[in-house]
Design a protein around this motif. Structure first.
Motif: not given
Length: 553
Positions: A440-443, A437
């Protein structure tokens, strides 16, 4: 300045001799009445050689006691400077340059830049030790060989000038009608009862005892040389180690510069109960450890020891519970319990690769925080490790690791497989949810995050270490030599301290007795001993009258 070394007795002495090797007659100022210098019995030394060659000049440099004292003084001064601040080898996971600057300011920075932070392993300090050893060897050889020649070739009948210029001396007339040879033999018998070894030549006598004490200083030198050799041996690879290493609970880690690995199977901590603590400690709210131990396993590596891309081949060789002052010990390697730290850290995770859209799972794999593999095969996909950051951070937009401890681990993989570019797609993975979080791993992963997802389904797939145990690892193969050198040195000290080499010469010429005595210390004892022996042989003198040429009429 050179002088004629041929004595009046006809003996030709080597250059540098001050007392004739045959009769003892002084070769310099033979008419003077000063007490003779009896060091090495006046024998010539190599350092006194005329027209010295280059090798002789080197010999003369190291044979000088003054030079030896200066070298020892410089070494002691360097040792003192090396103890002003802690040495680098005592640090735990610290950058020396930063440590000295932050802890000691400008002086600490200068101390580090001058190399004093590793004084005792520096080339110049080892050179000083080598020079001390060289000086000890050459000083000893320069003196012990002449001394040995002098003491092994002692003449019984000495020159009158030799006897009368001793510190203990006597000139006296024997009672009328005394048989000179008989009187000499009787005096020798009295001295034998006092442990003297007596040699006679008609009316001349040489008696001596405790000659072995003269070798005491050279025994000291031998002990010091062995001691210094032991210290220098520590610089041989594999002979000495004194390092500190942190091992997470459950972690297996290689011991630096060896083929051994050590595993921290379990760390146990016992705290003092509040009732057992003094009030001063209770008031501060301190938590005090009563005891702590590490259940350790020692492995020997037989293959792939230094290859991070391959799994090392380990064989268990020893097990031990390491407590304070109770180390693990195996074939000269010792691991002492030094400290511990409570800081929960990941040891490994078992993430699962899945499709976030369909929920399809392709498989899972073990991902350690220490020495991860380069390639992982998960179902139809291949994950190639491109970067690992134990404590992930960003500096000017670039990923960095703030330390070597897995406090915020991050992995960069290149994933190849169905639906992905042939060259592979980059994928940044954070094992901890808080880091996912925060960064922002996914971003960051963008489009690939919609096709693939790495995640840990439950805590069963997480291995966590609460404690890091710090071990002091020691190897010292040179220590036996250091102990032997110390023991030999003490033998030399005892030899020179408790015994004194005493010698008594007499000669009788036409009823006139001339006596000379010498010792390397305790002149009072020698005078008393001579006076007592003379009294038993019918010549009574006061011990004080023997000092500096007292006469008995």
């Amino acid at each position: 300045m050179f002088y004629n070394t041929k004595c009046d007795c006809g003996h030709q002495n080597p250059t540098g001799t001050t007392l004739c090797e045959s009769c003892g007659n002084p070769l310099i100022d033979s008419e003077g009445r000063d007490i003779l210098e009896m060091r090495y019995d006046g024998m010539a030394r190599r350092s006194q050689k005329s027209n010295p060659s280059l090798l002789d000049k080197v010999w003369n440099f190291f044979s000088s006691v003054k030079i030896a004292v200066w070298i020892i003084f410089i070494t002691l001064l360097a040792s003192a400077v090396g103890t002003i601040y802690p040495q680098e080898n005592t640090f735990l996971d610290m950058d020396p340059a930063q440590y000295y600057a932050q802890s000691y300011g400008k002086l600490g920075t200068i101390y580090y830049q001058l190399g004093f932070s590793h004084t005792f392993s520096s080339w110049w300090f080892i050179t000083l030790l080598f020079m001390i050893g060289t000086s000890l060897v050459i000083c000893s050889l320069d003196r012990v060989l002449p001394l040995y020649r002098a003491l092994s070739k002692q003449q019984i009948r000495k020159h009158l000038n030799f006897l009368t210029r001793q510190k203990v001396t006597l000139a006296a007339e024997l009672p009328p009608g005394t048989n000179e040879t008989e009187w000499t033999n009787q005096f020798g018998a009295i001295l034998r009862k006092k442990n003297y070894r007596v040699h006679t030549d008609g009316s001349a006598l040489l008696a001596e005892k405790y000659r072995f004490s003269r070798w005491g200083p050279y025994i000291n030198h031998i002990g010091l040389i062995i001691f210094l050799l032991g210290v220098l041996m520590r610089s041989i690879p594999g002979w000495h180690m004194d390092e500190y290493m942190g091992v997470l609970e459950g972690e297996t880690k290689q011991i630096p510069h060896t083929s051994y690995f050590i595993k921290n199977e379990k760390f146990t901590l016992e705290l003092y109960d509040e009732k057992e603590l003094p009030e001063s400690v209770k008031a501060k709210g301190q938590v005090v450890a009563k005891t702590y131990e590490t259940k350790a396993v020692l492995y020997h590596c037989s293959a792939n020891c230094d290859d991070p891309t391959k799994e090392p081949v380990l064989e268990e060789v020893h097990k031990a519970d390491i407590l304070v002052n109770h180390p693990l010990s195996y074939k000269g390697l010792q691991a002492y319990q030094f400290d511990y730290k409570y800081a929960p850290l990941l040891i490994s995770v078992k993430p699962t690769l899945s499709n976030p859209a369909t929920g399809e799972q392709y498989g899972s794999f073990e991902l350690p925080m220490n020495n991860p593999k380069d390639v992982y095969k998960v179902g139809p996909y291949t994950l190639t490790l491109k970067g690992y950051f134990p404590e992930f951070g960003l500096e000017k937009g670039q990923p960095i690791s703030k330390s070597n401890e897995p406090k915020a681990p991050a992995f960069i993989f290149s994933i190849t497989g169905p639906g992905l570019a042939a060259a592979g797609e980059p994928y940044l993975y954070f094992p901890r949810q808080i880091d996912k979080e925060a960064f922002s791993q996914d971003t960051i992963n963008g489009a690939v995050a919609q096709k693939l997802k790495l995640s840990v389904g439950s805590m069963e797939g997480v291995k966590l270490s609460e404690y890091t145990t710090y071990l002091n690892l020691r190897v010292d193969k040179a220590m036996p030599y250091i102990w032997v050198g110390s023991a030999i040195f003490m033998i030399g000290v005892i030899m020179g301290f408790y015994w004194q080499h005493r010698r008594i010469w007499i000669r009788i010429d036409g009823g006139k007795l001339t006596l000379g005595g010498h010792t390397n210390k305790n002149w009072f004892g020698l005078r008393n001993e001579v006076a007592a022996a003379l009294k038993k042989n019918h010549i009574e003198v006061l011990p004080k009258s023997l000092d500096n040429g007292g006469n008995q009429g």
